[in-house]
Design an enzyme around this catalytic site. Structure first.
Site, PDB file in Angstrom:
ATOM      1  N   THR A 232     -18.635  17.698  14.795  1.00 20.76           N
ATOM      2  CA  THR A 232     -18.657  17.995  16.231  1.00 20.76           C
ATOM      3  C   THR A 232     -19.642  19.109  16.567  1.00 20.76           C
ATOM      4  OG1 THR A 232     -16.374  17.257  16.540  1.00 20.76           O
ATOM      5  CG2 THR A 232     -17.246  18.794  18.167  1.00 20.76           C
TER       6      THR A 232
ATOM      7  N   HIS B  43     -10.860  14.635  12.324  1.00 21.30           N
ATOM      8  CA  HIS B  43     -11.521  15.579  11.415  1.00 21.30           C
ATOM      9  C   HIS B  43     -12.790  16.194  12.007  1.00 21.30           C
ATOM     10  CE1 HIS B  43      -8.805  13.939   8.347  1.00 21.30           C
ATOM     11  NE2 HIS B  43      -9.097  12.765   8.873  1.00 21.30           N
ATOM     12  N   CYS B  44     -12.818  16.376  13.325  1.00 17.81           N
ATOM     13  CA  CYS B  44     -14.017  16.905  13.998  1.00 17.81           C
ATOM     14  C   CYS B  44     -15.241  16.062  13.658  1.00 17.81           C
ATOM     15  CB  CYS B  44     -14.256  18.371  13.643  1.00 17.81           C
ATOM     16  SG  CYS B  44     -13.029  19.504  14.317  1.00 17.81           S
ATOM     17  N   ASN B  45     -15.031  14.775  13.483  1.00 16.51           N
ATOM     18  CA  ASN B  45     -16.117  13.850  13.159  1.00 16.51           C
ATOM     19  C   ASN B  45     -15.895  12.583  13.973  1.00 16.51           C
ATOM     20  OD1 ASN B  45     -17.942  11.999  11.866  1.00 16.51           O
ATOM     21  ND2 ASN B  45     -17.923  13.316  10.068  1.00 16.51           N
TER      22      ASN B  45
END
Length: 822
Positions: free
Chosen positions: A135, A400-402
């Site tokens: 992110t 997962h901030c992805n």
């Protein structure tokens, strides 16, 4: 990559380590006893000797602010210079070709680069990033005034690189990508940096930014060839060493020209500045001096010295760590991939790039997956993570901030994700499956100190709880002929929970207790709120809340509260008092229902005495708050089954939860419904299951649980002498409504109560344990939900009599309960 022999692969296990990894763990990682830690991609763990070494360094030396001129300050400056050089050499970076800027973390390093490019040209800059980007890399696009592009495949990147030779754009361009996906471990080609540099040699305005945070946690980063290295490399040292919490930006000195255009300057980055008159300043000459704003976190940098030494002493090199973790990851991947249910259905759906094969250039030690049952239905990621937590297994779930990697893996399009957002999906919530697809992914990740026992423990966990070894026809309700017997139930106990997530007040035998539309009188009317965030505290996070025990004294009109064995007592008036109004959220993260995450107005007690009473006991700054009478009550929304309704029940079937009514009953600070009901017979059956639940030989015998762990308002029991001692566990699952007491007060059943790991908190000791959640997962899973107990509310017909005149409703221990079967 050619397949390696089993003997050759096994040789990679802790090769080059100073000792066997199990010996290292026992001495250096005492906190790992009885714990399986599989979240090294989040952070790896620090060894004990690192902390000891750092403590000795601090207590043996006097370190001053490096911006001063004293001897202590000069010592700090000298150590920082030495450690900066040592960190560069850790990545084989020649100090003549590279400089290292200390920052807070990898995200801070990325932001620093973006700030530089924002100021680099009046025209702005163009930005490109790869789909697997964290992110923090995606967020940089918001500042790129010349546009941005997300590259979806490696092929797209290669074609873009091929076109650079004929591209005549004269504004700065920045291409960013992760060295390794933090979601699934996929590694991107390191040669992209050189290809981009060679392809754009004519223009010289295309730069590369490598997010190496995930990569360097278990793999060597070799910057020895400066011509092939990224212009900017962002990383976090805690990913490698566990401590200190420190990051770095490694800069190719040939890219220094664009850095000089940065406008902002902070303390310590200039040789002179004019504060008045002509706005003039002279920046320091080196890259790190002009980018390290303000006083450096010099103690953390000094800790990095101990971290580098300790890591080298224990593990030898990052290559050793890479071989070790690759062996373990491949072993675990193969075990998960081989798991099947009795009918051949795969248990784990693994998200691994087709380009990856556990070669160091293509795959890191991260495994991303979801779980399916034997019919192919998805198991919620939140349930798996909760149960893993109960079993002391640390994993991670979510996006997962992805977001790009997650959406691609799960097949979600942008418009679909926007619809999910409108339907309530938020980062970190419990919306596990929407439109028949998972919304997030489970992740296990390995580190230098991972061992074979970690792999075996996780594989056993999946095998024990999620592999269906034979068709199961569990009779959740008694056979039909038993159900049709004349029921004979009574109220065994009544419990009021005046303070949300705290202990129960047991209504005395013989005392009739008022019941309202929003539940039992005084139930969940108070809560504890964090004085900093305003969020309501929960026993899930603070299990000692179970030891806060309130007593409702109606004669004196007070709520008396004690904490644990402390003899101190706090009294709060039951009458309404004027207190400070604050807005708070019932949970710090959104949940699948409309309860947790609601913004509600509560009255916070402003007395320091009240705040210190609870804060001192829990060790967290908090105070008491009350649901105000003038504020509208919230609306209940019990967890519901997704089964189709079926009026004719067959033996062994589980009934559909009643359909939602047009008007849902109100609640105060309860999670989902006004009243929660359980049965003594069901608790007894659960304890039988706990007793006979197979356990590993090394685990301690499980103890029976008390009914109080379920925090029910009403516990019903059966008159066994009328039924020839034939208990009927879970018969409440068939109830559509029931009446209580001589006046036959009617209650509606709203649905089944979905359970989480809060039931593992012992209400008498405030400690966590595995049961009953571990057994509930095996015996009470309905449509992938773990349920126990029923949500209920007072029927609308009981709320008024005559021309809207309020009706007084009461219940008492011993009242007869008459159910109406669905």
């Amino acid at each position: 990559m050619q397949a390696k022999s089993k003997t050759e692969s096994r040789a990679e296990y802790c090769t080059g380590y100073s000792e066997d990894v199990d010996v290292i763990r026992e001495r250096e990682y005492p906190f790992l006893k009885d714990t399986t830690y599989l979240d090294h991609a989040g952070t790896t763990l620090y060894p004990k000797s690192l902390i000891d070494s750092f403590a000795r360094d601090l207590t043996s030396n006097l370190f001053g602010n490096p911006h001063s001129r004293s001897s202590s300050s000069q010592l700090s400056t000298q150590r920082i210079d030495d450690i900066r050089l040592r960190a560069l050499r850790f990545f084989n970076a020649d100090p003549d070709e590279f400089d290292l800027v200390f920052v807070a973390n990898a995200t801070a390093a990325i932001k620093l680069v973006v700030d530089v490019f924002r100021d680099s040209s009046p025209q702005g800059f163009w930005y490109g990033y790869f789909i697997d980007a964290h992110t923090s890399l995606v967020g940089a696009r918001e500042i790129a005034e010349r546009g941005h592009r997300c590259f979806l495949t490696s092929g797209e990147v290669e074609r873009w690189i091929a076109d650079l030779a004929t591209d005549q754009k004269n504004f700065p361009r920045l291409f960013a990508y992760p060295g390794q996906s933090n979601l699934n471990g996929r590694r991107s080609p390191m040669q992209w940096c050189k290809k981009i540099r060679d392809g754009s040699s004519g223009a010289g305005n295309v730069y590369t930014l490598l997010d190496a945070a995930s990569l360097v946690s278990t793999s060597p980063l070799d910057l020895s060839d400066a011509s092939a290295a990224p212009d900017f490399t962002a990383l976090s040292f805690y990913k490698i060493f566990g401590f200190p919490d420190l990051g770095a930006l490694i800069v190719r000195k040939s890219a220094a020209g664009i850095i000089k255009k940065r406008k902002f300057f902070g303390g310590g980055t200039v040789d002179m500045v004019l504060a008045q008159g002509m706005p003039w300043h002279a920046k320091k000459s080196t890259i790190h001096e002009c980018l390290e704003d303000g006083t450096l976190p010099f103690h953390n940098i000094i800790a990095l010295d101990s971290a580098l030494s300790t890591h080298g002493r224990l593990f030898g090199s990052m290559s050793n760590v890479s071989f070790h973790t690759r062996y373990l990851a491949k072993r675990l991947h193969n075990r998960l991939a081989a798991m099947t249910h009795f009918n051949g259905q795969k248990v784990c759906h693994l998200y691994m790039s087709p380009e990856s094969d556990f070669d160091n250039s293509t795959q890191g030690p991260i495994i991303a997956f979801n779980i399916r049952n034997s019919s192919g239905a998805w198991i919620g990621k939140s349930e798996v993570e909760r149960l893993a937590n109960v079993k002391k297994i640390h994993i991670r779930s979510g996006s997962h901030c992805n977001s790009g990697g997650t959406a691609t893996s799960l097949g979600w399009t942008g418009p679909e994700l926007l619809r999910n957002f409108s339907a309530g999906l938020r980062c970190g919530d419990d919306h596990d499956v929407m439109d028949g697809r998972p919304t997030g992914i489970l992740r296990v990740s390995l580190g230098a100190v991972s061992n074979l026992r970690d792999i075996d423990a996780f594989a056993r966990f999946i095998d024990e709880f999620y592999i269906e070894k034979e068709p199961e026809f569990v009779s959740l309700v008694p056979p039909m002929e038993v159900v049709l017997q004349e029921p004979s139930f009574y109220v065994e106990s009544l419990s009021v929970y005046p303070i949300k997530s705290c202990g129960a007040f047991k209504v005395p035998d013989g005392q009739r207790w008022e019941i309202k539309r929003e539940g039992l009188a005084w139930d969940r009317e108070w809560c504890l709120i964090h004085q900093g965030t305003g969020a309501a505290l929960s026993m899930k996070k603070y299990p000692r809340m179970a030891l806060i025990r309130p007593v409702i004294d109606l004669e004196r009109g007070v709520l008396r509260i004690t904490c644990g064995s402390d003899s101190k007592e706090l009294e709060v008036s039951l009458r309404r008092e004027i207190t400070n109004l604050v807005t708070t959220s019932l949970c710090q993260s959104a949940k699948s229902s409309n309860v947790c995450g609601d913004r509600v107005v509560v009255q916070a007690y402003s007395s320091p005495t009240v705040a210190s009473f609870f804060s001192n006991f829990l060790g967290v700054p908090c105070t008491l708050a009350r649901f105000p009478p003038q504020i509208s009550t919230r609306i209940s929304n019990p967890t519901r089954s997704s089964r189709r309704s079926q009026r004719a029940l067959m033996p062994g079937s589980f009934p559909e939860d009643p359909s939602p009514t047009s008007e849902q009953p109100p609640i105060l600070l309860s999670n989902e419904s006004p009243i929660l009901l359980i049965s003594r017979s069901s608790v007894n059956r659960l304890n039988e299951n706990i007793k006979y639940n197979p356990r590993p030989s090394y685990s301690t015998p499980a103890k029976a649980v008390e009914a109080d762990v379920f925090r029910a308002n009403i516990v019903v029991a059966e008159n066994l002498h009328q039924l020839a001692n034939a208990e009927r566990p879970y018969i409440e699952d068939t109830w559509e409504s029931f009446s209580v007491g001589p006046e036959q007060l009617c209650f509606d059943v709203l649905g089944s109560c979905q359970r989480c790991q809060m039931v593992c908190v012992d209400p008498y000791t405030g400690t966590r344990r595995e049961e009953p959640y571990s057994t509930l997962v095996k015996t009470r899973k309905i449509n992938s939900k773990i349920v126990f107990g029923r949500h209920t509310s007072l029927s609308n017909m009981e709320l008024s009599q005559g021309a809207g005149k309020p009706k007084s409703c009461t219940v008492m221990v011993g009242d007869v309960v008459t159910p109406q079967i669905a």
